[in-house]
Scaffold this active site. Structure first.
Site, PDB file in Angstrom:
ATOM      1  N   HIS A  72      39.382  90.818  54.613  1.00 15.32           N
ATOM      2  CA  HIS A  72      40.727  90.395  54.197  1.00 15.32           C
ATOM      3  C   HIS A  72      40.727  88.900  53.908  1.00 15.32           C
ATOM      4  O   HIS A  72      40.321  88.115  54.738  1.00 15.32           O
ATOM      5  CB  HIS A  72      41.766  90.726  55.280  1.00 15.32           C
ATOM      6  CG  HIS A  72      42.226  92.154  55.225  1.00 15.32           C
ATOM      7  ND1 HIS A  72      43.461  92.553  55.649  1.00 15.32           N
ATOM      8  CD2 HIS A  72      41.596  93.266  54.792  1.00 15.32           C
ATOM      9  CE1 HIS A  72      43.600  93.848  55.464  1.00 15.32           C
ATOM     10  NE2 HIS A  72      42.472  94.318  54.965  1.00 15.32           N
ATOM     11  N   TYR A 201      53.153  90.308  58.192  1.00  9.77           N
ATOM     12  CA  TYR A 201      53.831  89.868  59.415  1.00  9.77           C
ATOM     13  C   TYR A 201      55.308  89.637  59.066  1.00  9.77           C
ATOM     14  O   TYR A 201      55.615  88.900  58.122  1.00  9.77           O
ATOM     15  CB  TYR A 201      53.237  88.556  59.930  1.00  9.77           C
ATOM     16  CG  TYR A 201      51.861  88.693  60.551  1.00  9.77           C
ATOM     17  CD1 TYR A 201      50.714  88.746  59.758  1.00  9.77           C
ATOM     18  CD2 TYR A 201      51.715  88.785  61.936  1.00  9.77           C
ATOM     19  CE1 TYR A 201      49.453  88.870  60.333  1.00  9.77           C
ATOM     20  CE2 TYR A 201      50.452  88.895  62.522  1.00  9.77           C
ATOM     21  CZ  TYR A 201      49.330  88.945  61.700  1.00  9.77           C
ATOM     22  OH  TYR A 201      48.079  89.080  62.273  1.00  9.77           O
ATOM     23  N   PRO A 293      49.482  89.258  71.256  1.00 12.13           N
ATOM     24  CA  PRO A 293      48.608  89.723  70.158  1.00 12.13           C
ATOM     25  C   PRO A 293      49.008  89.221  68.765  1.00 12.13           C
ATOM     26  O   PRO A 293      48.298  89.431  67.810  1.00 12.13           O
ATOM     27  CB  PRO A 293      48.736  91.233  70.236  1.00 12.13           C
ATOM     28  CG  PRO A 293      49.950  91.504  71.026  1.00 12.13           C
ATOM     29  CD  PRO A 293      50.156  90.346  71.926  1.00 12.13           C
ATOM     30  N   LYS A 297      44.082  87.224  68.615  1.00 12.39           N
ATOM     31  CA  LYS A 297      43.063  86.385  69.254  1.00 12.39           C
ATOM     32  C   LYS A 297      42.403  87.025  70.479  1.00 12.39           C
ATOM     33  O   LYS A 297      41.348  86.567  70.916  1.00 12.39           O
ATOM     34  CB  LYS A 297      43.698  85.051  69.689  1.00 12.39           C
ATOM     35  CG  LYS A 297      44.096  84.166  68.528  1.00 12.39           C
ATOM     36  CD  LYS A 297      42.893  83.720  67.742  1.00 12.39           C
ATOM     37  CE  LYS A 297      43.272  83.196  66.365  1.00 12.39           C
ATOM     38  NZ  LYS A 297      42.307  83.575  65.351  1.00 12.39           N
ATOM     39  N   TYR A 385      44.151  81.083  62.180  1.00  7.25           N
ATOM     40  CA  TYR A 385      44.105  82.548  62.091  1.00  7.25           C
ATOM     41  C   TYR A 385      42.669  83.038  61.888  1.00  7.25           C
ATOM     42  O   TYR A 385      42.244  83.999  62.524  1.00  7.25           O
ATOM     43  CB  TYR A 385      44.986  83.030  60.933  1.00  7.25           C
ATOM     44  CG  TYR A 385      45.213  84.523  60.927  1.00  7.25           C
ATOM     45  CD1 TYR A 385      44.379  85.372  60.210  1.00  7.25           C
ATOM     46  CD2 TYR A 385      46.249  85.095  61.662  1.00  7.25           C
ATOM     47  CE1 TYR A 385      44.564  86.747  60.217  1.00  7.25           C
ATOM     48  CE2 TYR A 385      46.452  86.465  61.676  1.00  7.25           C
ATOM     49  CZ  TYR A 385      45.612  87.285  60.948  1.00  7.25           C
ATOM     50  OH  TYR A 385      45.796  88.639  60.957  1.00  7.25           O
TER      51      TYR A 385
HETATM   52  P1  FAS Z   1      39.498  95.154  78.614  1.00  9.92           P
HETATM   53  O1  FAS Z   1      40.781  95.191  79.399  1.00  9.92           O
HETATM   54  O2  FAS Z   1      39.470  95.717  77.252  1.00  9.92           O
HETATM   55  O3  FAS Z   1      38.352  95.923  79.433  1.00  9.92           O
HETATM   56  C1  FAS Z   1      38.244  95.768  80.835  1.00  9.92           C
HETATM   57  C2  FAS Z   1      37.511  96.982  81.374  1.00  9.92           C
HETATM   58  O4  FAS Z   1      37.344  96.811  82.791  1.00  9.92           O
HETATM   59  C3  FAS Z   1      38.308  98.271  81.192  1.00  9.92           C
HETATM   60  O5  FAS Z   1      37.496  99.261  80.632  1.00  9.92           O
HETATM   61  C4  FAS Z   1      38.759  98.629  82.608  1.00  9.92           C
HETATM   62  O6  FAS Z   1      38.830 100.033  82.817  1.00  9.92           O
HETATM   63  C5  FAS Z   1      37.665  98.016  83.448  1.00  9.92           C
HETATM   64  N1  FAS Z   1      38.091  97.715  84.820  1.00  9.92           N
HETATM   65  C6  FAS Z   1      39.279  97.221  85.235  1.00  9.92           C
HETATM   66  N2  FAS Z   1      39.290  97.092  86.582  1.00  9.92           N
HETATM   67  C7  FAS Z   1      38.064  97.531  87.026  1.00  9.92           C
HETATM   68  C8  FAS Z   1      37.461  97.648  88.291  1.00  9.92           C
HETATM   69  N3  FAS Z   1      38.131  97.308  89.401  1.00  9.92           N
HETATM   70  N4  FAS Z   1      36.205  98.136  88.377  1.00  9.92           N
HETATM   71  C9  FAS Z   1      35.521  98.483  87.266  1.00  9.92           C
HETATM   72  N5  FAS Z   1      36.035  98.394  86.009  1.00  9.92           N
HETATM   73  C10 FAS Z   1      37.297  97.927  85.909  1.00  9.92           C
HETATM   74  N6  FAS Z   1      44.055  91.906  71.078  1.00  9.92           N
HETATM   75  C11 FAS Z   1      44.153  91.663  69.762  1.00  9.92           C
HETATM   76  O7  FAS Z   1      43.432  90.786  69.256  1.00  9.92           O
HETATM   77  N7  FAS Z   1      45.058  92.367  68.972  1.00  9.92           N
HETATM   78  C12 FAS Z   1      45.848  93.359  69.509  1.00  9.92           C
HETATM   79  O8  FAS Z   1      46.642  93.980  68.811  1.00  9.92           O
HETATM   80  C13 FAS Z   1      45.768  93.652  70.871  1.00  9.92           C
HETATM   81  N8  FAS Z   1      46.540  94.644  71.435  1.00  9.92           N
HETATM   82  C14 FAS Z   1      46.450  94.876  72.797  1.00  9.92           C
HETATM   83  C15 FAS Z   1      47.229  95.876  73.426  1.00  9.92           C
HETATM   84  C16 FAS Z   1      47.134  96.105  74.822  1.00  9.92           C
HETATM   85  C17 FAS Z   1      47.989  97.166  75.484  1.00  9.92           C
HETATM   86  C18 FAS Z   1      46.268  95.317  75.603  1.00  9.92           C
HETATM   87  C19 FAS Z   1      46.176  95.517  77.110  1.00  9.92           C
HETATM   88  C20 FAS Z   1      45.489  94.326  74.988  1.00  9.92           C
HETATM   89  C21 FAS Z   1      45.562  94.113  73.593  1.00  9.92           C
HETATM   90  N9  FAS Z   1      44.781  93.156  72.946  1.00  9.92           N
HETATM   91  C22 FAS Z   1      44.846  92.895  71.626  1.00  9.92           C
HETATM   92  C23 FAS Z   1      43.848  92.391  73.672  1.00  9.92           C
HETATM   93  C24 FAS Z   1      42.615  93.236  73.864  1.00  9.92           C
HETATM   94  O9  FAS Z   1      42.084  93.573  72.611  1.00  9.92           O
HETATM   95  C25 FAS Z   1      41.684  92.462  74.731  1.00  9.92           C
HETATM   96  O10 FAS Z   1      41.557  91.135  74.288  1.00  9.92           O
HETATM   97  C26 FAS Z   1      40.340  93.104  74.832  1.00  9.92           C
HETATM   98  O11 FAS Z   1      40.512  94.430  75.242  1.00  9.92           O
HETATM   99  C27 FAS Z   1      39.553  92.283  75.831  1.00  9.92           C
HETATM  100  O12 FAS Z   1      38.448  93.008  76.197  1.00  9.92           O
HETATM  101  P2  FAS Z   1      37.895  92.949  77.699  1.00  9.92           P
HETATM  102  O13 FAS Z   1      37.853  91.534  78.147  1.00  9.92           O
HETATM  103  O14 FAS Z   1      36.663  93.773  77.697  1.00  9.92           O
HETATM  104  O15 FAS Z   1      39.033  93.629  78.598  1.00  9.92           O
HETATM  105  C1  PHB Z   2      46.125  95.302  64.880  1.00 13.57           C
HETATM  106  O1  PHB Z   2      45.725  95.783  63.806  1.00 13.57           O
HETATM  107  O2  PHB Z   2      46.148  95.956  65.960  1.00 13.57           O
HETATM  108  C2  PHB Z   2      46.602  93.873  64.897  1.00 13.57           C
HETATM  109  C3  PHB Z   2      46.346  93.075  63.791  1.00 13.57           C
HETATM  110  C4  PHB Z   2      46.787  91.751  63.791  1.00 13.57           C
HETATM  111  C5  PHB Z   2      47.473  91.264  64.893  1.00 13.57           C
HETATM  112  C6  PHB Z   2      47.704  92.066  66.012  1.00 13.57           C
HETATM  113  C7  PHB Z   2      47.265  93.376  66.008  1.00 13.57           C
HETATM  114  O3  PHB Z   2      47.915  89.970  64.876  1.00 13.57           O
END
Ligand code: FAS
Ligand code: PHB
Length: 411
Positions: A72, A201, A293, A297, A385
């Site tokens: 993109h 957006y 989000p 980032k 961005y």
């Molecule tokens: P994660 O949370 O992905 O992974 C952590 C892992 O540790 C999980 O698998 C969990 O089960 C495990 N864990 C937890 N406790 C434990 C324990 N006690 N013992 C063993 N394992 C354990 N980022 C974006 O850039 N754009 C988005 O749109 C976006 N949407 C999101 C929506 C939601 C609901 C959430 C929660 C996050 C979102 N994020 C988004 C951010 C997301 O992408 C995170 O930055 C990304 O998952 C980070 O990855 P990890 O650091 O691996 O953490």
């Molecule tokens: C997504 O595709 O999940 C997404 C993309 C851009 C954002 C947040 C989420 O800023």
């Protein structure tokens, strides 16, 4: 059981770290509390910075990402019923982002880990970490009713915001900064063609919306909703009707709707814990920080943490130097706070806050108007961005950070 690095969490941070270490010949075991299917079932990020693409390439998992990811070169801002394109490629001297869902990144990393033969313990219960302030940290957990103990040189806390690792640090040794936003994002995933070939957006009087995608046939949409809302009160039809109300007429008329493959509400917060190293425990990704989000980032910050951590551990084992480990926290936090600021700023620019008064709305519109009419203004949005360079802000003349050690070793 013994390993060099025990990794807690098999999300993108844990899996990516495990892969970089494996490619450098460093043994590691991942302990994950859920099943692999559960981890894959969480629908999250969608946009990868070039820094993240480079780290995934260094981990040897870039093939499908380059084949299926969508490059993109810009995105649209929609406000006051008008669409304005932010030309990322022009404004940043050629940089772009890659649209490739976190689910697919995780799937690629899981496949690589299976092929590596390294141990991944899924569905581990009662995970606890011990003695990380001494020379022999260990992890304990139960599985199938059996207790297990994993000795390690280092523990990588990649267990997300609700994990056990940060929670195991004495409160006196850690400082936490947090801002919780007074709304959430209701997300919907559908097998429908995206409403536009790039992201849109939206700042509308009814609230924020985002039109994103996972491919040319799978779309991801978000609506700002009050924190009091539950996903059960949002039928698919209600979602589509509200999205149409927040779009411009051209997009509303061409929007293709369909059944939700997934629908969920995510809270929004800014969160940073300092420092990120506690003896032989090092935190990475959501275990150490959370961003709203809006600026896409979260996953990208996790990838740069992991790159710094892998470089530091490889340097420790291969060059017997702890310079990288000693600098780990400071290197990550400088990049983290810049992304926190951008995500906070972009969230305030694009969302309608409860009790937002009339002047706040006018100031929001004035800032958006300035951004889309000023190349300098738009450039500040674009350069954040696409992701600031890893050596951004380094003293002039200081060399750019070395290529990821894992990449050098992989050649
Ligand atoms: P994660 O949370 O992905 O992974 C952590 C892992 O540790 C999980 O698998 C969990 O089960 C495990 N864990 C937890 N406790 C434990 C324990 N006690 N013992 C063993 N394992 C354990 N980022 C974006 O850039 N754009 C988005 O749109 C976006 N949407 C999101 C929506 C939601 C609901 C959430 C929660 C996050 C979102 N994020 C988004 C951010 C997301 O992408 C995170 O930055 C990304 O998952 C980070 O990855 P990890 O650091 O691996 O953490
Ligand atoms: C997504 O595709 O999940 C997404 C993309 C851009 C954002 C947040 C989420 O800023």
């Amino acid at each position: 059981m013994r390993t060099q690095v025990a990794i807690i969490g098999a999300g993108p941070s844990g899996l990516l770290l495990g892969q970089l270490l494996q490619r450098a010949g460093i043994d590691n075991v991942i302990v994950e509390r859920h099943s692999a299917e559960h981890v894959l079932g969480r629908i999250r990020a969608g946009v990868l910075e070039q820094v993240t693409v480079d780290v995934l390439d260094a981990a040897g998992v870039g093939q499908r990402m380059h084949a299926e990811g969508l490059v993109h070169e810009g995105f649209d801002l929609l406000f006051q019923g008008q669409r304005h394109r932010i030309d990322l490629k022009h404004l940043t001297g050629g940089k772009t982002v890659l649209v490739y869902g976190q689910t697919e990144v995780t799937r690629d990393l899981m496949a690589a880990r299976r092929a590596s033969g390294l141990r991944t313990i899924y569905e581990a219960a009662d995970v606890a970490i011990h003695d990380f302030d001494g020379p022999q940290p260990c992890v304990t957990y139960t599985q199938d009713g059996q207790s297990h103990r994993l000795q390690a040189d280092y523990i990588a806390g990649c267990d997300g915001f609700h994990g056990v690792c940060r929670a195991s640090v004495p409160r006196s040794a850690i400082t936490e900064y947090e801002k919780v936003y007074p709304f959430g994002w209701l997300g919907l995933l559908s097998d429908t063609p995206p409403v536009h070939h790039e992201l849109i957006y939206v700042n509308s009087p009814r609230g924020f919306a985002l039109c994103s995608m996972r491919s040319r046939t799978r779309s991801r949409y978000y609506l700002q909703v009050p924190l009091s809302h539950t996903v059960e009160q949002w039928s698919d039809q209600a979602f589509w009707d509200e999205l149409r109300r927040r779009l411009d007429p051209a997009a509303a008329d061409t929007l293709v709707t369909g059944p939700a493959l997934e629908k969920s509400i995510a809270p929004l917060r800014s969160f940073v814990s300092e420092p990120m190293r506690f003896g032989r425990l090092l935190l990475a990704g959501d275990a150490a920080h959370i961003v709203p989000p809006t600026g896409a980032k979260g996953l990208n910050l996790a990838a740069s943490d992991v790159r710094f951590l892998a470089d530091a551990l490889i340097e420790h084992y291969h060059e017997r130097s702890d310079a990288g480990l000693n600098a780990y926290s400071q290197r990550c936090l400088q990049r983290i706070w810049r992304a926190e600021r951008f995500s906070w700023w972009f969230t305030h620019l694009m969302h309608r806050f409860p009790q937002q008064d009339a002047i706040a709305e006018k100031l929001q519109e004035a800032e958006l108007d300035y951004l889309v009419h000023s190349e300098a203004g738009a450039r500040t949005l674009a350069e954040n961005y696409v992701g600031l360079p890893l050596d951004f802000g380094a003293p002039r003349g200081q060399a750019a950070p070395p290529a990821p050690a894992a990449a050098l070793l992989a050649r």
